[in-house]
Design an enzyme around this catalytic site. Structure first.
Site, short mmCIF file in Angstrom:
data_model
loop_
_atom_site.label_atom_id
_atom_site.label_comp_id
_atom_site.label_asym_id
_atom_site.label_seq_id
_atom_site.Cartn_x
_atom_site.Cartn_y
_atom_site.Cartn_z
N VAL A 9 0.86 -1.18 0.00
CA VAL A 9 0.00 0.00 0.00
C VAL A 9 0.89 1.22 0.00
O VAL A 9 2.03 1.18 0.48
CB VAL A 9 -0.96 0.03 1.21
CG1 VAL A 9 -2.03 -1.05 1.08
CG2 VAL A 9 -0.20 -0.13 2.51
N SER A 10 0.38 2.34 -0.51
CA SER A 10 1.22 3.51 -0.75
C SER A 10 1.38 4.39 0.48
O SER A 10 2.40 5.04 0.64
CB SER A 10 0.64 4.34 -1.90
OG SER A 10 0.59 3.58 -3.08
N THR A 11 0.39 4.46 1.34
CA THR A 11 0.42 5.40 2.46
C THR A 11 0.21 4.67 3.77
O THR A 11 -0.36 3.57 3.81
CB THR A 11 -0.66 6.49 2.31
OG1 THR A 11 -1.96 5.87 2.34
CG2 THR A 11 -0.51 7.22 0.99
N GLN A 14 -3.49 4.02 4.47
CA GLN A 14 -4.03 2.79 3.90
C GLN A 14 -3.62 1.58 4.71
O GLN A 14 -4.38 0.63 4.86
CB GLN A 14 -3.53 2.64 2.46
CG GLN A 14 -4.13 3.65 1.49
CD GLN A 14 -3.52 3.53 0.11
OE1 GLN A 14 -2.36 3.16 -0.03
NE2 GLN A 14 -4.29 3.86 -0.91
#
Length: 541
Positions: A9-11, A14
């Site tokens: 996941v990017s963040t 998330q």
């Protein structure tokens, strides 16, 4: 054929929202339908890492496992989890397939059919387009909110202010902290009226027992300069005061590399964007006077003194405390390299002064230059060093750091298991809870052991250095001409190119050489060629 799964996941938001757990659930369900079980050491995950870069710890461990032959099949939900850059996605797929690893995507299994390959390439290009589109929309949205005055440009309030915990980015929720505001007013007043320097201000605040904005007892001159140049204290918040650029040098040649980070440089004041008004702590006149005095002090700073020539400037470190050494001329003809740890507590950030002696500059310069000339005229020493490296005497710094992190992780986990056993023996936790926690700890320990084995296999591949000795000998032969008659500029050029760091410990001098093994490596200093430090461009060494 051992199967591994990769999730990303990017963040961090998330990751907290459990979206990565949703990916894991889908992949586990798919493997159970195929009659396969998944274990913890075959799960590679990256929480809060962008798909636009390949510098991800989970992905690095997966690639190492594939190279070592420990994984023959990788299962991913969709291509954009693997990479959101088309070129990087193709590079990853080619690398994994080259080592005999099969990559499968859960959304739509891809075969070797030309149509499937075309569809995979299209999906990679679409993922890159979506990432660019999302990033541009977010940038434009933030810009519009900043212009409208409903969004603060920072998430952490400057020293002296507090944010509304429910609305941390709302300018209306900014309030003044009375105690910190008094410190800010005192800093500006003493700097302007009492003609104090940044160092004397730091000593003054330490003597009063006032903690720094980060809670430390020491105030650094850099922190004070940031306060004195922050226009927010006049009541006006600006956005766009800084812009980032890739790092140009290593943080320290005697410390592990660590994760890359960009540097921030100021932008001209006419390019600042006014955002909102907050309570003012000082007047515009005080802020202008502080800026004028900072500019005047910078013009007369001692670091601009270039009257003396030091061959090893910025290349000497202290072997006692690992601090850098500065150049100092006590009297004409008495030049020294002095450890920063011998300075005051503000400069050295040490409670006690370093016990290292002053290193005579002329003697050290002559010693290093003589040794460098001997190395260039006797390239067989380089061949011997490469031979030792081929036998395992050398490992890349990043690999050493990862090995050390794994070792610390194993030690910490063993301590946790001992404390867990003590808690069970004392009757603090029941037997079922102890067995459950012990099983989880055993699985984590097994995962760390597997990672250590993979790193050992990777270290073996790094030992393939055959053929480099000939390149090093050719370089030395080209550099030998003109060594005896080289002037200071030529000597300094060779020293910067061929020496990474000089560590002085008492009467012992350790010289860490860097020999270019290709023509590309001769065009820049070693710190500019580190692949494990710079994330933007990988320059061959």
């Amino acid at each position: 054929m051992k199967t591994a799964i990769y999730v990303r996941v990017s963040t961090s938001r998330q990751a907290q929202a459990q979206t990565i757990e949703q990916q894991l659930h889908r992949l586990r369900t798919h493997m159970q339908e195929q009659g396969e079980d998944i274990v913890s050491d075959t799960i590679f995950r990256d929480d809060g890492y962008s798909g636009a870069t390949l510098n991800r710890p989970g992905l690095d461990r997966l690639r190492d496992a594939v190279r070592a032959g420990a994984v023959g099949r990788v299962l991913v939900t969709d291509p954009d989890r693997l990479a959101r850059n088309y070129v990087q996605l193709m590079v990853l797929l080619e690398e994994l397939e080259h080592h005999g690893c099969q990559v499968e995507f859960l959304d739509r299994p891809m075969g070797r059919d030309p149509q499937d390959q075309l569809l995979l390439q299209i999906r990679g290009a679409v993922a890159e387009y979506e990432r660019t589109l999302i990033a541009e929309r977010m940038r434009r949205g933030r810009q519009m909110k900043l212009r409208a005055g409903c969004l603060l440009p920072w998430t952490r309030a400057p020293y002296g202010y507090r944010l509304d915990p429910d609305r941390p980015r709302d300018p209306v929720g900014v309030t003044v902290d009375p105690a910190e505001a008094a410190v800010i007013r005192e800093v500006f007043a003493r700097f302007i009226e009492d003609h104090s320097s940044l160092f004397s201000l730091a000593k003054y605040l330490r003597a009063l027992g006032i903690s720094s904005p980060t809670g430390r007892p020491h105030w650094s001159p850099t922190t004070l300069r940031g306060i004195l140049t922050n226009p927010s204290y006049t009541g006006q918040v600006f956005a766009g005061r800084w812009r980032s650029r890739p790092p140009r040098s290593r943080r320290s040649a005697t410390h592990p590399i660590g994760r890359p980070s960009d540097s921030s440089i100021p932008t001209p004041a006419e390019q600042w964007m006014p955002v909102a008004n907050i309570p003012a702590l000082i007047s515009e006149e005080q802020f202008k006077q502080a800026r004028d005095k900072l500019d005047q002090n910078q013009a007369f700073a001692r670091r601009h003194n270039t009257r003396h020539e030091y061959l090893l400037r910025a290349l000497v470190s202290c072997g006692v405390c690992q601090s850098g050494c500065v150049c100092r001329t006590v009297h004409p003809g008495y030049n020294y390299y002095v450890c920063r740890g011998k300075g005051d507590v503000i400069t050295s950030r040490r409670e006690t002064s370093c016990s290292a002696r002053y290193a005579p500059a002329q003697q050290l310069d002559d010693l290093v230059w003589k040794d460098l000339c001997a190395l260039l005229t006797a390239p067989e020493q380089i061949a011997q060093a490469l031979s030792r490296a081929h036998g395992g005497g050398w490992l890349p710094q990043e690999l050493q750091a990862r090995r050390e992190q794994l070792r610390k992780g194993q030690c910490g986990l063993e301590q946790q298991m001992e404390r867990l056993t003590d808690a069970y023996l004392l009757g603090v936790i029941p037997l079922p809870e102890y067995q459950r926690r012990r099983q989880v700890a055993d699985e984590r320990m097994q995962g760390l052991r597997t990672q250590a084995e993979q790193l050992d296999a990777q270290a073996g591949r790094h030992m393939k250095l055959a053929g480099w000795a000939a390149s090093a000998a050719d370089f030395c032969q080209r550099m030998q001409s003109g060594l005896a008659d080289a002037d200071f500029a030529r000597r300094r050029q060779l020293v910067e190119l061929l020496i990474d760091r000089i560590v002085v410990t008492g009467c012992e001098v350790e010289i860490r050489y860097v020999i270019p093994l290709s023509p590309d490596g001769e065009r820049g200093r070693f710190c500019h060629l580190r692949k494990d430090y710079f994330d933007d461009v990988a320059v061959p060494v």
